[in-house]
Design a protein around this motif. Structure first.
Motif, PDB file in Angstrom:
ATOM      1  N   LEU A 185       0.666  -1.209   0.055  1.00 35.54           N
ATOM      2  CA  LEU A 185      -0.046   0.036  -0.093  1.00 35.54           C
ATOM      3  C   LEU A 185       0.823   1.186  -0.056  1.00 35.54           C
ATOM      4  O   LEU A 185       2.029   1.402   0.746  1.00 35.54           O
ATOM      5  N   GLY A 186       0.615   2.304  -0.661  1.00 31.70           N
ATOM      6  CA  GLY A 186       1.125   3.574  -0.829  1.00 31.70           C
ATOM      7  C   GLY A 186       0.300   4.583  -0.553  1.00 31.70           C
ATOM      8  O   GLY A 186      -0.793   4.703  -0.563  1.00 31.70           O
ATOM      9  N   VAL A 187       0.715   5.782   0.479  1.00 34.94           N
ATOM     10  CA  VAL A 187       0.009   6.695   0.574  1.00 34.94           C
ATOM     11  C   VAL A 187       0.628   7.892   0.129  1.00 34.94           C
ATOM     12  O   VAL A 187       1.662   8.379   0.294  1.00 34.94           O
ATOM     13  N   LEU A 188      -0.249   8.584  -0.676  1.00 29.51           N
ATOM     14  CA  LEU A 188       0.238   9.860  -1.214  1.00 29.51           C
ATOM     15  C   LEU A 188      -0.490  10.921  -0.805  1.00 29.51           C
ATOM     16  O   LEU A 188      -1.641  11.283  -0.945  1.00 29.51           O
ATOM     17  N   SER A 189       0.211  11.900   0.256  1.00 26.85           N
ATOM     18  CA  SER A 189      -0.545  12.939   0.756  1.00 26.85           C
ATOM     19  C   SER A 189      -0.143  14.135   0.059  1.00 26.85           C
ATOM     20  O   SER A 189       0.862  14.587  -0.369  1.00 26.85           O
ATOM     21  N   ASP A 235      -4.161  10.841   0.120  1.00 21.63           N
ATOM     22  CA  ASP A 235      -4.688  11.635   1.583  1.00 21.63           C
ATOM     23  C   ASP A 235      -4.705  13.149   1.418  1.00 21.63           C
ATOM     24  O   ASP A 235      -3.673  13.750   0.877  1.00 21.63           O
ATOM     25  N   LEU A 236      -5.971  13.585   1.258  1.00 19.76           N
ATOM     26  CA  LEU A 236      -6.316  14.808   1.161  1.00 19.76           C
ATOM     27  C   LEU A 236      -6.406  15.842   2.332  1.00 19.76           C
ATOM     28  O   LEU A 236      -6.992  16.761   2.378  1.00 19.76           O
ATOM     29  N   THR A 237      -5.827  15.104   3.400  1.00 20.79           N
ATOM     30  CA  THR A 237      -6.214  15.758   4.819  1.00 20.79           C
ATOM     31  C   THR A 237      -5.577  17.254   4.751  1.00 20.79           C
ATOM     32  O   THR A 237      -6.293  18.213   5.163  1.00 20.79           O
ATOM     33  N   GLY A 238      -4.504  17.570   4.103  1.00 24.79           N
ATOM     34  CA  GLY A 238      -3.748  18.751   4.026  1.00 24.79           C
ATOM     35  C   GLY A 238      -3.938  19.765   2.540  1.00 24.79           C
ATOM     36  O   GLY A 238      -3.641  20.665   2.563  1.00 24.79           O
ATOM     37  N   LEU A 239      -5.083  19.051   1.957  1.00 22.85           N
ATOM     38  CA  LEU A 239      -5.550  19.775   0.724  1.00 22.85           C
ATOM     39  C   LEU A 239      -6.638  21.080   1.188  1.00 22.85           C
ATOM     40  O   LEU A 239      -7.545  20.517   1.934  1.00 22.85           O
TER      41      LEU A 239
END
Length: 133
Positions: A13-17, A48-52
């Motif tokens: 799994l990869g997470v692209l933030s 990961d769109l948390t910081g978008l």
């Protein structure tokens, strides 16, 4: 205005933030980050769109194109913490119906859906990634 990105590998799994605003001027940088994820990871990519802070129609289209690109590689795209202004309905809504994209309320929920994949984690980021994101 552009985006900053960080890519973290979990086994399978990869997470692209992302941080910033995903507008038309940031699409090239986003596509490059997706290319990085394609080249260095396996399994699905959680975006990961948390910081978008938000995204334009062009940004949402770029996410749709990323879903198609990953599907062509036999990998999926999942979204976490979608900005309210762009939340798809019914858990999908990207890729013109060609690709189903899972949508998670936040990154913790996305990772919980993939538990027990191992413990190794690696991370890369662009130079100006905010320290508090």
């Amino acid at each position: 205005m552009t985006i900053e990105w960080r890519y973290t590998i979990h086994p399978g799994l990869g997470v692209l933030s992302l941080a910033g605003f995903l507008g038309q001027e940031a699409v090239g940088r986003f596509q490059g980050a997706v290319g990085w994820a394609v080249a260095r990871g396996t399994g699905p990519v959680v975006l990961d769109l948390t910081g978008l802070r938000g995204w334009s129609d062009g940004g949402r289209l770029a996410v749709s194109e990323a879903a198609l690109r990953l599907a062509a590689e036999g990998r999926g795209l999942e979204l976490a913490a979608v900005p309210e202004s762009g939340a798809p309905s019914g858990g999908s809504g990207f890729g013109d119906g060609k690709v189903v994209v899972a949508v998670h309320g936040d990154l913790a929920a996305a990772l919980a859906a993939h538990r027990d994949r191992g413990v190794e984690e690696r991370e890369w980021r662009s130079d100006a990634w905010p320290e508090d994101a």
